[in-house]
Design a protein around this motif. Structure first.
Motif, mmCIF file in Angstrom:
data_model
loop_
_atom_site.group_PDB
_atom_site.id
_atom_site.type_symbol
_atom_site.label_atom_id
_atom_site.label_comp_id
_atom_site.label_asym_id
_atom_site.label_seq_id
_atom_site.Cartn_x
_atom_site.Cartn_y
_atom_site.Cartn_z
ATOM 1 N N ARG A 125 0.847 -1.201 0.000
ATOM 2 C CA ARG A 125 0.000 0.000 0.000
ATOM 3 C C ARG A 125 0.885 1.255 0.000
ATOM 4 N N TRP A 126 1.926 1.224 0.813
ATOM 5 C CA TRP A 126 2.866 2.355 0.860
ATOM 6 C C TRP A 126 3.449 2.591 -0.526
ATOM 7 N N TYR A 129 0.782 4.155 -2.885
ATOM 8 C CA TYR A 129 0.472 5.527 -2.504
ATOM 9 C C TYR A 129 1.629 6.469 -2.843
ATOM 10 N N ASN A 130 2.833 6.090 -2.451
ATOM 11 C CA ASN A 130 3.970 6.991 -2.625
ATOM 12 C C ASN A 130 4.411 7.102 -4.078
ATOM 13 N N LYS A 133 2.034 9.825 -5.086
ATOM 14 C CA LYS A 133 2.373 11.063 -4.382
ATOM 15 C C LYS A 133 3.632 11.714 -4.971
ATOM 16 N N GLY A 169 -3.311 1.595 -2.279
ATOM 17 C CA GLY A 169 -2.450 2.755 -2.045
ATOM 18 C C GLY A 169 -2.747 3.867 -3.028
ATOM 19 N N SER A 171 -5.627 4.400 -4.404
ATOM 20 C CA SER A 171 -6.926 4.993 -4.024
ATOM 21 C C SER A 171 -6.762 5.979 -2.871
ATOM 22 N N TYR A 172 -5.816 5.706 -1.955
ATOM 23 C CA TYR A 172 -5.543 6.656 -0.876
ATOM 24 C C TYR A 172 -4.985 7.967 -1.448
ATOM 25 N N ALA A 173 -4.125 7.844 -2.459
ATOM 26 C CA ALA A 173 -3.570 9.037 -3.098
ATOM 27 C C ALA A 173 -4.666 9.809 -3.819
ATOM 28 N N ASP A 176 -6.248 11.926 -1.281
ATOM 29 C CA ASP A 176 -5.410 13.017 -0.791
ATOM 30 C C ASP A 176 -5.175 14.106 -1.838
#
Length: 347
Positions: A125-126, A129-130, A133, A169, A171-173, A176
């Motif tokens: 996930r990290w 996301y990253n 990001k 991950g 989807s989290y981005a 944000d």
């Protein structure tokens, strides 16, 4: 100390899905050589049924290994753990965890199955996301405001944990960076050729795409060829990022056509061998870290650090690493397991 690793990947280095699983094996072999471990690697050729059969063969041998390392590819590791437990062979799982009904059935390591001693799993996930990001931040550095970002996600398959967790991950981005436009995912099945084909077609329909998020480096490499095919410049007109730290991708990061690669997780097997070595010599990792260890492991390589990494490891000669400095048995039981890029590169 005898260890068998059931590698779920392809043994063919020219396979279009890339050489990730061969890199996992070569890094493990370097760790094994340094630590004096007898390591046997058996490739399952991305066939989870074959992996189960190979496990049965290993566990039917007259002389059994001390440890069996497995990956929960397509949920195949559960039955292997159960069978190994009956045979008295200790099992360690790598890279993929257990979820849902399978997790409920297995329980925790050292409970229902006493010989399942633990595992080491990186945070996909990290990574997902990253990757998003850092790409959006790099776009900002090039003068592309967040509301002008049009991001095309290239994902792998439909079912593996790596796909599902990296997509989470992503989807989290999306949540944000809500001013950026995230397009629907296209599935390229981890393949460079498929990414080239689909990105070429997609950019003809939508030439305003300016960021491509690729769930592995082979697809990122395919994407940059698709960008070029459309008369655009990767790294300038379209920013591309991938996951894996594959050698061709890091060379593309150095040259500027790929913006960044998130990786280091291919090293998980080598770090797992360090932990098993310590366990074998009376330094049980579970006492300080728990039996099932989740570590970030992933790091970002971009224009700021790619030359330093390639200078030290451009030849992929992992024998340069002193794996003993990461071991509690060689140092002391208070040593913290630090598998970061900073620890790897040293000062």
């Amino acid at each position: 100390m005898e260890v068998v690793f059931l590698n779920p990947g392809k043994s063919d280095p020219s396979d279009p899905t890339g050489g990730f699983w061969r890199e996992v094996g070569s890094f493990m072999q370097a760790a094994a050589d340094d630590l004096g471990i007898d390591l046997e690697i058996i490739y399952a050729e991305r066939n989870h049924i074959l992996m189960g059969k190979e496990a049965e063969k290993v566990l039917s041998r007259e002389h059994l290994p001390d440890y069996l390392i497995v990956v929960n590819e397509k949920l195949a590791a559960g039955k292997i753990i159960a069978y190994a437990d009956k045979k008295g062979v200790k099992v360690f799982n790598l890279l993929m965890n257990f979820y849902g009904d399978q997790a409920a059935e297995l329980g925790a390591p050292r409970e229902k199955y006493k010989n399942w001693i633990g595992g080491l799993v990186p945070d996909n996930r990290w990574a997902g996301y990253n990757l998003a990001k850092k790409l959006i931040e790099k776009a900002s550095e090039q003068g592309i405001a967040e509301e002008k970002v049009k991001l095309l996600p290239i994902v792998g398959d439909y079912v593996t944990q790596a796909t599902l967790l990296r997509n989470q991950g992503l989807s989290y981005a999306r949540a944000d960076f809500f001013d950026a436009k995230f397009l629907p995912e296209i599935h390229c099945l981890w393949r460079e050729d498929k990414a080239f084909e689909l990105v070429t077609k997609f950019l003809r329909r939508d030439p305003k795409v300016n960021v491509i998020w690729a769930a592995n480096d082979p697809m990122a490499l395919g994407a940059i060829e698709g960008i070029k095919k459309n008369g655009l410049t990767p790294g300038k007109d379209v920013l591309v990022g991938g996951i894996n730290w594959d050698k061709p991708a890091l060379e593309a990061v150095r040259d500027g056509s790929i913006t960044l690669s998130v990786g280091g997780h291919f090293m998980t097997g080598g770090w797992g061998l360090v932990m098993l070595y310590d366990y074998h010599h009376g330094y049980d990792f579970a006492e300080k870290d728990g039996a099932m260890i989740r570590k970030r492991i992933f790091c970002v390589i971009d224009d700021r650090n790619v030359r330093r990494f390639l200078k030290k490891f451009g030849a992929r000669d992992w024998s340069k690493i002193d794996f003993r400095k990461f071991s509690r048995a060689y140092n002391n039981n208070d040593l913290k397991y630090d598998f970061s890029m900073k620890a790897l590169l040293g000062n």
